[in-house]
Design a protein around this motif. Structure first.
Motif, short mmCIF file in Angstrom:
data_model
loop_
_atom_site.label_atom_id
_atom_site.label_comp_id
_atom_site.label_asym_id
_atom_site.label_seq_id
_atom_site.Cartn_x
_atom_site.Cartn_y
_atom_site.Cartn_z
N GLY A 1 0.60 -1.19 0.40
CA GLY A 1 0.21 0.45 -0.24
C GLY A 1 0.76 1.02 0.08
O GLY A 1 0.36 2.79 -0.07
N LYS A 2 2.66 0.65 -0.05
CA LYS A 2 3.01 2.31 -0.06
C LYS A 2 3.02 2.80 -1.38
O LYS A 2 3.32 2.45 -2.58
N LEU A 3 3.27 4.35 -1.27
CA LEU A 3 4.01 4.73 -2.68
C LEU A 3 5.59 5.11 -2.70
O LEU A 3 5.52 6.13 -1.60
N SER B 1 11.04 -4.17 -8.59
CA SER B 1 11.01 -4.96 -8.07
C SER B 1 9.88 -4.38 -6.45
O SER B 1 9.38 -4.59 -5.52
N ILE B 2 9.30 -2.74 -6.16
CA ILE B 2 8.42 -2.73 -5.65
C ILE B 2 7.08 -2.68 -5.81
O ILE B 2 6.54 -2.66 -5.01
N THR B 3 6.82 -3.03 -7.69
CA THR B 3 5.58 -2.75 -7.00
C THR B 3 5.85 -5.09 -6.69
O THR B 3 4.00 -5.22 -6.95
N SER B 4 6.18 -5.44 -7.47
CA SER B 4 6.79 -7.20 -6.85
C SER B 4 6.01 -7.29 -5.48
O SER B 4 5.03 -8.57 -5.10
N CYS B 5 5.56 -6.03 -4.73
CA CYS B 5 5.92 -6.57 -3.56
C CYS B 5 4.70 -5.28 -2.83
O CYS B 5 4.27 -5.87 -1.39
N ALA C 1 3.60 -2.75 -3.66
CA ALA C 1 3.66 -0.97 -3.23
C ALA C 1 3.25 -0.50 -4.57
O ALA C 1 3.54 -1.48 -5.60
N GLN C 2 2.67 0.85 -4.74
CA GLN C 2 3.34 1.68 -5.63
C GLN C 2 4.13 2.54 -6.33
O GLN C 2 5.59 2.54 -5.00
N PHE C 3 4.74 2.65 -7.42
CA PHE C 3 5.89 3.56 -7.83
C PHE C 3 5.61 4.79 -8.65
O PHE C 3 4.90 4.58 -9.96
N LEU C 4 6.09 5.50 -8.10
CA LEU C 4 6.67 6.62 -10.26
C LEU C 4 8.17 6.69 -9.50
O LEU C 4 8.56 7.22 -9.25
N ALA D 1 0.08 10.82 -6.00
CA ALA D 1 1.29 11.70 -5.87
C ALA D 1 0.84 13.19 -6.21
O ALA D 1 2.29 14.51 -5.72
N ARG D 2 0.43 13.71 -7.31
CA ARG D 2 0.26 14.69 -7.87
C ARG D 2 -0.17 15.64 -6.81
O ARG D 2 0.59 17.22 -6.82
#
Length: 307
Positions: free
Chosen positions: A94-96, A114-118, A120-123, A153-154
């Motif tokens: 659930g983290k970004l 690597s982030i999204t497979s855990c 989480a969201q990534f930008l 994030a916006r």
């Protein structure tokens, strides 16, 4: 509930960005969690803000455990990957994670996977602008990734750390970094041309005063700012570079690799990189991208310093 935000990296760009996030961001009176490898920079940031607005953490892990949204803006690919490795040791559901660093597109893609497979969201969110623009909240953000991540994030970008954004919703993460690197080649070419123009003006007898006046009238903004930095001697007198030579060469190297892979020759960038190499040899780690002026001066038979 207002998300808890954690900021990693307080270099020339990160300091201003974090400060504006505290002053103008939607933190709802929650402190911004901050971590920097050199703790003094965190202390300096806190001293510039009202009490209680910043919580200084001694480790990345401490911030990751507490935060809902994590910003990074770090110097180079290996440093970013090291920080991400530590982040990945925690539950990220659930983290970004928002990375504003300038890295190679393939690095960004690898980190994102690597982030999204855990869970989480990534930008990928590199920014355009000089440190003075970061201080003033006048950067341009490039936001690439799933639209849900961009929307989340916006609120922290437009009218907070940035004056504008380039929306790459649902585009591959690497596109943001490709744009960032190509955009930075314009800066290299600008500095090269200013340096050569001023050296020619000096050696031809025109003098740099009139060329500088023309630059200010014709190209206000970054051109005029870099022209001023050259002629004032700022490029060789400042204690801390604004755009350090090592970071400039890192960006140039990434751009040249992209060009090679695409079958494009960027001769102007090759020349700028050679001059940056001379800047590093002459000025060491204190060398700044504007030191290209010193390198061009030496080619023309003048001294590196213009004093």
């Amino acid at each position: 509930m207002t998300p808890t935000v954690f900021w990693i990296g307080l270099g020339n760009m990160g300091r201003g960005m974090a400060k504006n996030l505290v002053l103008k961001g939607p933190l709802d009176n929650q402190p911004l969690l901050v971590h920097n490898r050199t703790k003094q920079r965190s202390l300096d940031l806190a001293s510039q803000l009202p009490p209680g607005k910043v919580t200084i953490l001694d480790s990345i892990s401490s911030g990751v455990r507490q935060a809902d949204i994590i910003f990074l803006i770090l110097s180079k690919d290996s440093v970013v990957e090291s920080a991400i490795s530590e982040i990945l040791t925690h539950d990220l559901t659930g983290k970004l994670i928002i990375d504003c660093s300038t890295i190679h597109p393939t690095t960004a893609t690898r980190i994102a996977n690597s982030i999204t497979s855990c869970g989480a969201q990534f930008l990928a969110a590199p920014v355009f602008g000089a440190p003075a623009m970061a201080d003033a909240g006048q950067l341009i953000g490039v936001l690439a990734g799933p639209s849900a991540s961009v929307d989340r994030a916006r609120p922290y970008f437009k009218d907070v750390i940035a004056r504008a954004e380039i929306d790459m919703s649902d585009e591959p993460y690497g596109k943001a970094l490709t744009l960032k690197l190509i955009g930075n080649t314009f800066v290299f070419n600008m500095v090269e041309q200013l340096a050569k123009g001023h050296v020619l003006a000096e050696k031809s007898g025109l003098g740099t005063k009139y060329l500088h006046q023309w630059v200010k009238q014709m190209f206000p903004g970054p051109y005029a700012a870099y022209s001023t930095r050259m002629l004032s001697g700022d490029y060789h007198t400042r204690e801390e570079p604004l755009f350090a030579v090592d970071l400039a060469r890192k960006d140039a190297g990434h751009a040249l690799k992209l060009a090679e892979e695409a079958g494009v020759r960027m001769r102007n960038l090759e020349v700028a990189d050679e001059h940056l190499k001379e800047v590093k040899e002459y000025a060491g780690e204190k060398g700044d991208i504007a030191g290209i002026f010193g390198a061009v001066r030496r080619e023309g038979g003048l001294g590196y310093e213009n004093s």
